[in-house]
Motif scaffolding. Structure first.
Motif, PDB file in Angstrom:
ATOM      1  N   VAL A 157       0.839  -1.199   0.000  1.00 48.79           N
ATOM      2  CA  VAL A 157       0.000   0.000   0.000  1.00 48.79           C
ATOM      3  C   VAL A 157       0.878   1.255   0.000  1.00 48.79           C
ATOM      4  O   VAL A 157       0.570   2.245  -0.674  1.00 48.79           O
ATOM      5  N   VAL A 176      -9.493  -0.300   1.573  1.00 49.36           N
ATOM      6  CA  VAL A 176      -9.020  -1.628   1.984  1.00 49.36           C
ATOM      7  C   VAL A 176     -10.155  -2.415   2.630  1.00 49.36           C
ATOM      8  O   VAL A 176     -11.089  -1.851   3.200  1.00 49.36           O
ATOM      9  N   VAL A 283      -5.842   6.132   3.697  1.00 45.23           N
ATOM     10  CA  VAL A 283      -6.469   4.797   3.669  1.00 45.23           C
ATOM     11  C   VAL A 283      -7.866   4.844   4.264  1.00 45.23           C
ATOM     12  O   VAL A 283      -8.101   5.446   5.307  1.00 45.23           O
ATOM     13  N   TYR A 301      -7.233  -4.407  -1.656  1.00 45.62           N
ATOM     14  CA  TYR A 301      -7.202  -2.952  -1.681  1.00 45.62           C
ATOM     15  C   TYR A 301      -7.379  -2.427  -3.097  1.00 45.62           C
ATOM     16  O   TYR A 301      -7.162  -3.121  -4.090  1.00 45.62           O
TER      17      TYR A 301
END
Length: 463
Positions: A157, A176, A283, A301
């Protein structure tokens, strides 16, 4: 001998040999400017992959059909099958992940960190304006091997965030979720085990369709009861941060499932690690994220671009797929894998639109020096200077006309943003010098012919 006049033979009608000149549906040509943008984007992505220690591999654009079959769920219908060639049933690769898993199993590789940048093919409904094609580049970064939980995931990520920042493509967020949490959610809501994957495929459509449409598909097409669909709906419309993870730990219905609890524990650890990397603000924990591909087993994700806070399209996706290699391994040996795939076509579209809006000209060559002649009959002198500069590693060109017009040569330098021009004239040849011209400032300096290469290297900061 016949006295009748022979009739002239009629010429057979010729079929038109003209072919309709167009690229196939869902494809495009890349001219010099588009290719320059693309090469810049791919170069920056490659730098990020290398910074994290990945090695580069390549695989064929087609695979045995059996290798690809049964790996993509409902998306399998988008695979391009090829006509039989010499007794092998072949298909164009749909992504780079399944060929990578085949590569690991075939070569008995148990750990590797690799990147691959290559074209893939999908028989999808194209949308050129949105950067969705049938032939397009993917840039994959994958970590294969037995490692501790969520450490590779957090880095994948981080890699995606690093790439998006380096490309300056605008605001983005990384959504995610976890496959175990999704399956646990389905289990808690009463979905039959055999329907987990097909219901997951329906949930995956929530980024493009409203909940009511997805719910109707679950009930009418996939024969799920309305009660169960409504239960699923209460969860898959949730999104947030690690605070949502904490809240779901207190959910009585969800925590009845061991799978859901395991997924939540993994997500809790994941958020701890991305806080260390300083990317937690980018995120979003999103329970609607499903990623319909069958091979995902853990975290999943997706990176989406934002416009005024709203998602305008996915530019990357990935997750953990621990069982895929085992499908190919002769002894069913599983090799844990996790990765991220950057779909650069949409990024190209966004960056090209940004350049057009800002009226930025894209340089299509990297020429550093143009060798120009001020008078006629100096072509051999120009060629000698070019040779010396090429041998020194300087990107150099000159006119292919024997006696080009002097002003046209200087104009070529300005139009193509070539920073330096070496000017040769009869007087310069006689004196054993050349003039070195800064194209932007138009400042000219006399340089001894034997010192030219050294002087050019110094001004270009080439050591």
């Amino acid at each position: 001998m016949s006295t009748e006049q022979e009739k002239p033979r009629e010429k057979p009608q010729e079929k038109s040999s003209k072919v309709q000149l167009k690229t196939p549906k869902g494809t495009r040509d890349y001219g010099p400017e588009h290719t320059a943008v693309r090469n810049d984007v791919l170069g920056r992505i490659t730098e990020v992959f290398k910074r994290h220690g990945a090695v580069n591999i390549d695989t064929p654009i087609f695979e045995l059909k059996d290798v690809l079959t049964g790996k993509y769920g409902e998306d399998s219908k988008l695979i391009y099958d090829l006509a039989d060639q010499g007794g092998e049933s072949l298909s164009l690769r749909y992504d780079l992940t399944v060929p990578f898993a085949r590569y690991l199993a075939m070569n008995k590789i148990t750990n590797i960190k690799r990147y691959q940048i290559a074209k893939v093919y999908r028989r999808d409904n194209p949308s050129i304006t949105r950067g969705r094609y049938r032939e397009f580049y993917q840039c994959d970064y994958d970590i294969a091997g037995q490692y501790d939980e969520m450490i590779p995931e957090a880095e994948c990520v981080f890699v995606a965030a690093e790439i998006l920042k380096s490309l300056d493509a605008g605001k983005f967020k990384v959504k995610v979720n976890h496959r175990l949490l999704l399956d646990g959610l389905f289990e808690s809501c009463g979905v039959p085990t055999e329907k987990f994957r097909t219901i997951c495929s329906s949930v995956d459509k929530l980024d493009k369709s409203p909940w009511e449409e997805v719910k109707n598909e679950m009930i009418n097409e996939k024969e799920l009861s309305e009660e169960i669909a409504n239960k699923i709906g209460t969860y898959v419309q949730m999104n947030g941060t690690d605070e949502l993870v904490t809240a779901l730990f207190k959910d009585e219905l969800l925590t009845k499932s061991k799978m859901a609890v395991q997924g939540l524990e993994s997500m809790k650890l994941f958020f701890e690690y991305i806080k260390v990397f300083g990317i937690e603000d980018l995120v979003s924990f999103d329970l609607s994220l499903a990623r319909g591909l069958d091979y995902y087993t853990g975290i999943i994700y997706e990176v989406v671009l934002l416009d005024k806070g709203e998602s305008v399209g996915s530019v990357a996706g990935g997750g953990r797929y621990d069982n895929l290699v085992g499908m190919f391994h002769p002894k069913n040996k599983t090799i844990p894998c996790v990765g991220i795939s950057i779909g650069v076509e949409r990024l190209f579209t966004v960056i090209e639109a940004k350049l057009a809006k800002e009226k930025q000209k894209v340089r299509t060559t990297e020429v550093q020096v143009f060798v120009a002649a001020a008078q006629k009959n100096l072509v051999e002198h120009r060629m000698t200077v070019c040779k010396d500069l090429w041998n020194a590693g300087v990107k150099t060109e000159h006119s292919y006309k024997k006696n080009p017009k002097f002003l046209a040569q200087l104009q070529h330098c300005e139009e193509n943003e070539i920073p330096w021009a070496v000017i040769i004239g009869e007087e310069e040849v006689a004196k054993g010098i050349v003039k070195l011209r800064n194209v932007i400032t138009r400042q000219e300096d006399e340089v001894k012919r034997e010192d030219l290469v050294e002087e050019v290297l110094k001004r270009l900061n080439i050591k």
